[in-house]
Design an enzyme around this catalytic site. Sequence first.
Site, PDB file in Angstrom:
ATOM      1  N   ARG A 115       0.812  -1.230   0.000  1.00 37.80           N
ATOM      2  CA  ARG A 115       0.000   0.000   0.000  1.00 37.80           C
ATOM      3  C   ARG A 115       0.841   1.276   0.000  1.00 37.80           C
ATOM      4  O   ARG A 115       0.384   2.336   0.412  1.00 37.80           O
ATOM      5  CB  ARG A 115      -0.982  -0.003   1.182  1.00 37.80           C
ATOM      6  CG  ARG A 115      -2.007  -1.131   1.108  1.00 37.80           C
ATOM      7  CD  ARG A 115      -3.181  -0.873   2.035  1.00 37.80           C
ATOM      8  NE  ARG A 115      -4.195  -1.901   1.861  1.00 37.80           N
ATOM      9  CZ  ARG A 115      -4.311  -2.985   2.618  1.00 37.80           C
ATOM     10  NH1 ARG A 115      -3.453  -3.190   3.609  1.00 37.80           N
ATOM     11  NH2 ARG A 115      -5.261  -3.866   2.393  1.00 37.80           N
ATOM     12  N   LYS A 137       4.691  11.310 -11.672  1.00 29.91           N
ATOM     13  CA  LYS A 137       3.824  10.534 -12.546  1.00 29.91           C
ATOM     14  C   LYS A 137       4.454   9.159 -12.772  1.00 29.91           C
ATOM     15  O   LYS A 137       5.594   9.060 -13.241  1.00 29.91           O
ATOM     16  CB  LYS A 137       3.627  11.235 -13.895  1.00 29.91           C
ATOM     17  CG  LYS A 137       2.605  12.360 -13.870  1.00 29.91           C
ATOM     18  CD  LYS A 137       2.339  12.840 -15.290  1.00 29.91           C
ATOM     19  CE  LYS A 137       1.232  13.889 -15.323  1.00 29.91           C
ATOM     20  NZ  LYS A 137       0.955  14.346 -16.701  1.00 29.91           N
ATOM     21  N   GLU A 179      12.525  16.659 -25.024  1.00 35.50           N
ATOM     22  CA  GLU A 179      11.915  17.108 -23.776  1.00 35.50           C
ATOM     23  C   GLU A 179      12.605  18.352 -23.215  1.00 35.50           C
ATOM     24  O   GLU A 179      12.044  19.057 -22.386  1.00 35.50           O
ATOM     25  CB  GLU A 179      11.944  15.981 -22.738  1.00 35.50           C
ATOM     26  CG  GLU A 179      11.132  14.744 -23.115  1.00 35.50           C
ATOM     27  CD  GLU A 179       9.638  14.909 -22.886  1.00 35.50           C
ATOM     28  OE1 GLU A 179       9.179  16.034 -22.602  1.00 35.50           O
ATOM     29  OE2 GLU A 179       8.917  13.902 -23.000  1.00 35.50           O
ATOM     30  N   LYS A 221      10.183  22.521 -14.678  1.00 37.76           N
ATOM     31  CA  LYS A 221       9.206  21.489 -14.335  1.00 37.76           C
ATOM     32  C   LYS A 221       8.841  21.550 -12.857  1.00 37.76           C
ATOM     33  O   LYS A 221       7.670  21.365 -12.493  1.00 37.76           O
ATOM     34  CB  LYS A 221       9.733  20.101 -14.682  1.00 37.76           C
ATOM     35  CG  LYS A 221       8.686  19.021 -14.358  1.00 37.76           C
ATOM     36  CD  LYS A 221       8.887  17.724 -15.075  1.00 37.76           C
ATOM     37  CE  LYS A 221       7.682  16.807 -14.889  1.00 37.76           C
ATOM     38  NZ  LYS A 221       7.831  15.498 -15.543  1.00 37.76           N
ATOM     39  N   GLU A 231      -2.326  17.754 -11.963  1.00 43.19           N
ATOM     40  CA  GLU A 231      -2.884  18.164 -13.247  1.00 43.19           C
ATOM     41  C   GLU A 231      -4.386  18.415 -13.158  1.00 43.19           C
ATOM     42  O   GLU A 231      -5.148  18.070 -14.074  1.00 43.19           O
ATOM     43  CB  GLU A 231      -2.568  17.101 -14.320  1.00 43.19           C
ATOM     44  CG  GLU A 231      -2.496  17.681 -15.727  1.00 43.19           C
ATOM     45  CD  GLU A 231      -1.930  16.696 -16.735  1.00 43.19           C
ATOM     46  OE1 GLU A 231      -2.617  16.419 -17.733  1.00 43.19           O
ATOM     47  OE2 GLU A 231      -0.804  16.204 -16.507  1.00 43.19           O
ATOM     48  N   ARG A 236      -0.169  22.156 -15.330  1.00 47.10           N
ATOM     49  CA  ARG A 236       0.699  21.002 -15.552  1.00 47.10           C
ATOM     50  C   ARG A 236       0.435  20.367 -16.910  1.00 47.10           C
ATOM     51  O   ARG A 236       1.332  19.737 -17.490  1.00 47.10           O
ATOM     52  CB  ARG A 236       0.533  19.964 -14.441  1.00 47.10           C
ATOM     53  CG  ARG A 236       1.480  18.788 -14.607  1.00 47.10           C
ATOM     54  CD  ARG A 236       1.711  17.972 -13.376  1.00 47.10           C
ATOM     55  NE  ARG A 236       2.693  16.931 -13.650  1.00 47.10           N
ATOM     56  CZ  ARG A 236       3.234  16.134 -12.740  1.00 47.10           C
ATOM     57  NH1 ARG A 236       2.898  16.258 -11.466  1.00 47.10           N
ATOM     58  NH2 ARG A 236       4.121  15.224 -13.078  1.00 47.10           N
ATOM     59  N   ASN A 240       2.499  18.461 -21.462  1.00 44.63           N
ATOM     60  CA  ASN A 240       2.132  17.434 -22.436  1.00 44.63           C
ATOM     61  C   ASN A 240       2.292  17.901 -23.882  1.00 44.63           C
ATOM     62  O   ASN A 240       1.844  17.225 -24.808  1.00 44.63           O
ATOM     63  CB  ASN A 240       0.683  16.988 -22.213  1.00 44.63           C
ATOM     64  CG  ASN A 240       0.491  16.301 -20.876  1.00 44.63           C
ATOM     65  OD1 ASN A 240       1.342  15.547 -20.426  1.00 44.63           O
ATOM     66  ND2 ASN A 240      -0.636  16.585 -20.225  1.00 44.63           N
ATOM     67  N   HIS A 243       2.695  15.487 -26.768  1.00 44.86           N
ATOM     68  CA  HIS A 243       2.461  14.125 -26.293  1.00 44.86           C
ATOM     69  C   HIS A 243       1.163  13.510 -26.829  1.00 44.86           C
ATOM     70  O   HIS A 243       1.090  12.301 -27.001  1.00 44.86           O
ATOM     71  CB  HIS A 243       2.462  14.094 -24.765  1.00 44.86           C
ATOM     72  CG  HIS A 243       3.831  14.242 -24.168  1.00 44.86           C
ATOM     73  ND1 HIS A 243       4.595  15.368 -24.356  1.00 44.86           N
ATOM     74  CD2 HIS A 243       4.575  13.409 -23.391  1.00 44.86           C
ATOM     75  CE1 HIS A 243       5.751  15.220 -23.710  1.00 44.86           C
ATOM     76  NE2 HIS A 243       5.766  14.042 -23.134  1.00 44.86           N
ATOM     77  N   HIS A 247       1.900  10.191 -28.469  1.00 47.42           N
ATOM     78  CA  HIS A 247       1.437   8.907 -27.942  1.00 47.42           C
ATOM     79  C   HIS A 247       0.691   8.100 -29.007  1.00 47.42           C
ATOM     80  O   HIS A 247       0.769   6.868 -29.042  1.00 47.42           O
ATOM     81  CB  HIS A 247       0.530   9.128 -26.729  1.00 47.42           C
ATOM     82  CG  HIS A 247       1.282   9.510 -25.491  1.00 47.42           C
ATOM     83  ND1 HIS A 247       0.650   9.920 -24.334  1.00 47.42           N
ATOM     84  CD2 HIS A 247       2.610   9.533 -25.212  1.00 47.42           C
ATOM     85  CE1 HIS A 247       1.555  10.186 -23.413  1.00 47.42           C
ATOM     86  NE2 HIS A 247       2.752   9.963 -23.931  1.00 47.42           N
ATOM     87  N   HIS A 261      10.228   7.213 -27.387  1.00 41.91           N
ATOM     88  CA  HIS A 261       9.269   8.180 -26.843  1.00 41.91           C
ATOM     89  C   HIS A 261       9.651   9.616 -27.210  1.00 41.91           C
ATOM     90  O   HIS A 261       8.800  10.394 -27.665  1.00 41.91           O
ATOM     91  CB  HIS A 261       9.190   8.031 -25.324  1.00 41.91           C
ATOM     92  CG  HIS A 261       8.339   9.068 -24.664  1.00 41.91           C
ATOM     93  ND1 HIS A 261       6.973   9.151 -24.844  1.00 41.91           N
ATOM     94  CD2 HIS A 261       8.663  10.098 -23.833  1.00 41.91           C
ATOM     95  CE1 HIS A 261       6.486  10.178 -24.164  1.00 41.91           C
ATOM     96  NE2 HIS A 261       7.492  10.766 -23.545  1.00 41.91           N
TER      97      HIS A 261
END
Length: 360
Positions: A115, A137, A179, A221, A231, A236, A240, A243, A247, A261
């Site tokens: 957990r 993330k 990036e 960042k 986000e 935030r 992206n 992206h 993606h 990527h």
Amino acid sequence: MISIPVALGARSYDVLIEDGALDSAADHLDPWLHGPAVVVTDEHVAARQLPRLAASLDIRPVILPAGEGTKSWSGLENLLDQLLTLGLERGDHVIALGGGVIGDLVGFAASILKRGCNFIQIPTSLLAQVDSSVGGKTAINTVAGKNLVGSFHQPSFVLIDPTVLDTLPPRELRAGYAEVVKYGLIDDFAFFEWCEANAAALLAGDSAARAEAIGRSIAAKAAIVAADERETLDRRALLNLGHTFGHALEAETGFSDRLLHGEAVAAGIALAFAFSAERGLCAGQEATRVAAHLAAAGLPTTLAAAGVSASGAALVAHMAHDKKMSGGRLPFLLARGIGRTYVDKTVDLADVAAFLDRAV
């Protein structure tokens, strides 16, 4: 040495950037380690960097297959089983030594193991050093798409040693550069100009240029994450840029080495600016300037250069699985100019499909 705080209240942590930090890791990690450190890495990084870390730390390594395929349900299950076998406790810290795949996978595993336990990021790719190691993330990929199963789970510490980039394959270094330039395109025109002037030196191995790029990217960042950790605001979401298109390209190429990527993000950025120019949001010269800079850095800026020949409808079908989809609408990162990116929630996916058919 550069130390940059990520200010998140009780979840705050520091990002330390220092040449040779891997060789003195014990000094930097002592506050979080009690006994041998569990270090998760991949086969490629293990060969290049694990001996340096092992010379400084007493470690228990977990070595996984390299590549995006490891960031999967089966990869997660394998890692969790190994961590449990090693007797990792909730108060322990597991170390992620690797690029974005290892960082995302280890962070997600740590977030659900017993957990929730702790982890430390030691990123070894440019992409991870300037982006994915910071912000919390974590995720794995699924058949439906990229990063669709994951959690927000902040690391306790991020240790960045730019010298590890000396052994990074040139293609991966170029992919990570996408990036870097992203931060200038979002809201810092001066940094984009710095990138235009210094990209060649950075990619050729200039240590000062690399340190400057990493430090400025992380500072940008950290400020965005501190303002919008999960986000829930549009702030935030600006990270992206490229992206959503990217993606879809990754999904079309099977999340494989056919398209890394960062390469997908570069093509996605160029497409986002071209789409913005077509809609009259920014000047065509600015879109051309962005694409020219990315191409000069050895990155793809078109569907053909990315090795994608799918129809616009097929690519949009991938976008429909995006985790940001809400009420049948997908927010797009578009630009009113270089350094003037914004979130547009009014884009019709049919228009995107038509644009992509023309962009082929």
